[in-house]
Design an enzyme around this catalytic site. Structure first.
Site, PDB file in Angstrom:
ATOM      1  N   TYR A  67       0.824  -1.202   0.000  1.00 41.58           N
ATOM      2  CA  TYR A  67       0.000   0.000   0.000  1.00 41.58           C
ATOM      3  C   TYR A  67       0.862   1.257   0.000  1.00 41.58           C
ATOM      4  O   TYR A  67       0.565   2.226  -0.695  1.00 41.58           O
ATOM      5  CB  TYR A  67      -0.932   0.000   1.213  1.00 41.58           C
ATOM      6  N   SER A  71      -4.017  14.235   6.151  1.00 38.81           N
ATOM      7  CA  SER A  71      -4.877  13.618   5.153  1.00 38.81           C
ATOM      8  C   SER A  71      -6.328  13.643   5.606  1.00 38.81           C
ATOM      9  O   SER A  71      -6.641  13.422   6.780  1.00 38.81           O
ATOM     10  CB  SER A  71      -4.448  12.166   4.911  1.00 38.81           C
ATOM     11  N   GLN A 112      -5.941  18.537   4.307  1.00 34.88           N
ATOM     12  CA  GLN A 112      -6.270  18.099   2.954  1.00 34.88           C
ATOM     13  C   GLN A 112      -7.750  17.733   2.890  1.00 34.88           C
ATOM     14  O   GLN A 112      -8.258  17.015   3.761  1.00 34.88           O
ATOM     15  CB  GLN A 112      -5.444  16.876   2.575  1.00 34.88           C
ATOM     16  N   TYR A 129     -10.560  15.868   0.532  1.00 37.23           N
ATOM     17  CA  TYR A 129     -11.169  15.182  -0.599  1.00 37.23           C
ATOM     18  C   TYR A 129     -12.649  15.572  -0.557  1.00 37.23           C
ATOM     19  O   TYR A 129     -13.358  15.219   0.384  1.00 37.23           O
ATOM     20  CB  TYR A 129     -11.012  13.662  -0.485  1.00 37.23           C
ATOM     21  N   THR A 167      -7.477  18.239  -2.903  1.00 34.37           N
ATOM     22  CA  THR A 167      -6.812  17.298  -3.802  1.00 34.37           C
ATOM     23  C   THR A 167      -7.776  16.886  -4.896  1.00 34.37           C
ATOM     24  O   THR A 167      -8.875  16.401  -4.615  1.00 34.37           O
ATOM     25  CB  THR A 167      -6.306  16.085  -3.022  1.00 34.37           C
ATOM     26  N   ARG A 215      -3.578   0.048  -9.060  1.00 37.75           N
ATOM     27  CA  ARG A 215      -2.325  -0.261  -8.393  1.00 37.75           C
ATOM     28  C   ARG A 215      -2.211  -1.774  -8.201  1.00 37.75           C
ATOM     29  O   ARG A 215      -2.856  -2.358  -7.308  1.00 37.75           O
ATOM     30  CB  ARG A 215      -2.238   0.472  -7.046  1.00 37.75           C
ATOM     31  N   LYS A 265      -4.367  20.806  -5.166  1.00 37.84           N
ATOM     32  CA  LYS A 265      -3.267  19.837  -5.270  1.00 37.84           C
ATOM     33  C   LYS A 265      -3.588  18.796  -6.339  1.00 37.84           C
ATOM     34  O   LYS A 265      -4.686  18.251  -6.379  1.00 37.84           O
ATOM     35  CB  LYS A 265      -3.050  19.151  -3.922  1.00 37.84           C
ATOM     36  N   HIS A 267       0.416  12.743  -7.591  1.00 37.70           N
ATOM     37  CA  HIS A 267       0.046  11.818  -6.524  1.00 37.70           C
ATOM     38  C   HIS A 267       1.144  10.788  -6.271  1.00 37.70           C
ATOM     39  O   HIS A 267       0.873   9.641  -5.905  1.00 37.70           O
ATOM     40  CB  HIS A 267      -1.276  11.111  -6.851  1.00 37.70           C
ATOM     41  N   ARG A 322       0.905   7.317  -8.015  1.00 34.62           N
ATOM     42  CA  ARG A 322      -0.039   6.301  -7.561  1.00 34.62           C
ATOM     43  C   ARG A 322      -1.357   6.295  -8.327  1.00 34.62           C
ATOM     44  O   ARG A 322      -2.180   5.414  -8.121  1.00 34.62           O
ATOM     45  CB  ARG A 322      -0.333   6.511  -6.065  1.00 34.62           C
ATOM     46  N   ASP A 381       5.098  18.127  -5.067  1.00 38.13           N
ATOM     47  CA  ASP A 381       5.519  16.867  -4.477  1.00 38.13           C
ATOM     48  C   ASP A 381       5.677  15.850  -5.595  1.00 38.13           C
ATOM     49  O   ASP A 381       5.602  16.199  -6.767  1.00 38.13           O
ATOM     50  CB  ASP A 381       4.549  16.398  -3.390  1.00 38.13           C
ATOM     51  N   ARG A 432      13.070  13.064  -2.442  1.00 37.91           N
ATOM     52  CA  ARG A 432      13.687  12.084  -1.555  1.00 37.91           C
ATOM     53  C   ARG A 432      14.847  12.654  -0.749  1.00 37.91           C
ATOM     54  O   ARG A 432      15.181  12.114   0.309  1.00 37.91           O
ATOM     55  CB  ARG A 432      14.206  10.878  -2.363  1.00 37.91           C
ATOM     56  N   ARG A 474       6.705   9.621   0.935  1.00 34.50           N
ATOM     57  CA  ARG A 474       7.078   8.264   1.348  1.00 34.50           C
ATOM     58  C   ARG A 474       8.250   8.192   2.324  1.00 34.50           C
ATOM     59  O   ARG A 474       8.214   7.357   3.246  1.00 34.50           O
ATOM     60  CB  ARG A 474       7.373   7.412   0.117  1.00 34.50           C
TER      61      ARG A 474
END
Length: 408
Positions: free
Chosen positions: A54, A136, A158, A160, A186, A195, A266, A290, A293, A321, A325, A345
């Site tokens: 995931y 989130s 954020q 949705y 978003t 996925r 976003k 995203h 993803r 974004d 890294r 991540r």
């Protein structure tokens, strides 16, 4: 030499390097690697396969995720020497708030899948190093719980946009009341991405109750449930109202009128979408695919950043974004037009490996590398990062003036 490396109190982020060398091989405060690009494999060893899938899973073949990293690798930093850089300023100002660095924690859903502390541990790690976070909408702890954990630390929420307008308004009002300083709408997730890692495990955390806290704690959401409803009914209702694929730009002014919070959109990649967002009431945009993803084969977010910046002009906050890294990545993104970046991540890997302390470690390493990159690049401030600091990978083009001089 150890006296020369003495750790200063509340020094710049780069002092992490001094701290590690002083402590020696057996005295480090964290046993996690300082190479943030290696933490994914370490996290794989401690997570259940479904949870790991995931977190790391990309859409389709993974081309978008790979493309995000390749976009950063296509640019090289060209450092300038003897600039007398003795102090660095990482601070930025966004929407009237002074932020310690141009880095925010990206919104990541259902973090209790990764660690029992979930978002509260991530918020704690961010607060420890003074960085803001974006919570989130699909978090496993409510926005009020996350706000309490953050204290006075800046935070954004954020959204949705659910299909139930009353529920959307309730979520926004709660974010206002809980002290969130901006709203991040978003828009690149009208449906789940394809996925394979999740599909092969038959796993979606929301169907197991993770990531629903902002809904199950909402009075409008709960009022729509039948009497004596249990977890199964809550999940079913969430699935029915949490997405709104019918949204169009002409709905955005309603959200703009609803709140005085700064509003960012976003998931923008196309310059015309950036203009549309601003034209319908947004105060800024976040360039993002995203993290790879959602749609396989999508253009890399970093590749879109300069065009979006040009489309909206210099005065509009633009963040990005997807693929960030390292501290050097932050330098490249800011040089190409971002005001700040969202880190995703890597802090999840730190969370999986060591909870709050793991998140703090990841963020300290990222800021230390960013701080050193400013010094080594010849920049005293993140505001000095411009496209002139970068060059495409490959031979460096000779300045025109130098070529003329040789001809003379």
């Amino acid at each position: 030499m150890r006296e020369d490396l003495a750790v200063r109190t509340a020094g710049p982020p780069a002092d992490l390097v001094r701290e590690i060398y002083l402590a020696g091989p057996d005295g480090r405060s964290s046993r996690l690697s300082t190479d943030l690009t290696t933490l994914q494999e370490s996290a794989r060893q401690v997570l259940q396969p479904s949870a790991y899938g995931y977190v790391v899973g990309d859409a389709g073949s993974g081309a978008t995720g790979r493309g995000n990293r390749e976009a950063f690798d296509r640019w090289r930093i060209v450092p300038r020497m003897l600039r007398g850089i003795t102090r660095r300023d990482l601070g930025v100002r966004l929407f009237g708030q002074d932020l310690a660095a141009p880095v925010l924690l990206a919104p990541v859903a259902a973090q209790t899948v990764v660690h029992p502390g979930g978002e509260l541990a991530s918020v704690g790690g961010a607060t420890d190093v003074g960085l803001p976070f974006v919570l989130s909408c699909f978090s496993s702890h409510s926005m009020e719980e996350a706000a309490a954990a953050a204290g006075s630390q800046p935070r954004w929420f954020q959204l949705y946009w659910p299909s139930d307008r009353a529920l959307a308004e309730s979520l926004v009002r709660r974010a206002e009341a809980a002290g969130y300083g901006a709203l991040v709408l978003t828009v690149d997730n009208p449906a789940f991405g394809y996925r394979p890692t999740d599909l092969d495990h038959g796993y979606l955390p929301f169907l197991h109750g993770a990531g629903l806290a902002n809904f199950t704690s909402d009075p409008i959401f709960n009022a729509a449930l039948p009497p004596e409803a249990g977890p199964r009914e809550a999940v079913a209702h969430w699935a029915a109202v949490s997405a709104n694929p019918a949204l169009t730009w002409d709905r955005l002014p309603w959200l703009r009128r609803l709140t005085d919070l700064p509003l960012l959109v976003k998931g923008v990649l196309h310059p015309e979408d950036a203009r549309a967002a601003l034209g319908h009431g947004a105060d800024g945009v976040i360039v993002s695919n995203h993290g790879g993803r959602q749609l396989d084969g999508t253009v890399a977010a970093l590749d879109c950043l300069p065009a979006v910046r040009a489309a909206v002009g210099d005065g509009v906050p633009v963040l990005m974004d997807s693929g960030v890294r390292t501290g050097a990545d932050v330098v490249k993104a800011l040089a190409l037009g971002a005001d700040a970046v969202l880190l995703g991540r890597p802090y999840l890997y730190g969370l999986a490996l060591d909870g709050r302390d793991g998140v703090r470690h990841v963020l300290r390493c990222l800021l230390a590398e960013l701080d050193l990159a400013l010094t080594l690049g010849g920049c005293g401030s993140v505001r000095d990062l411009t496209p002139e600091l970068l060059a495409p990978a490959g031979p460096l083009a000779a300045p025109r003036q130098a070529a003329v001089a040789r001809q003379d």
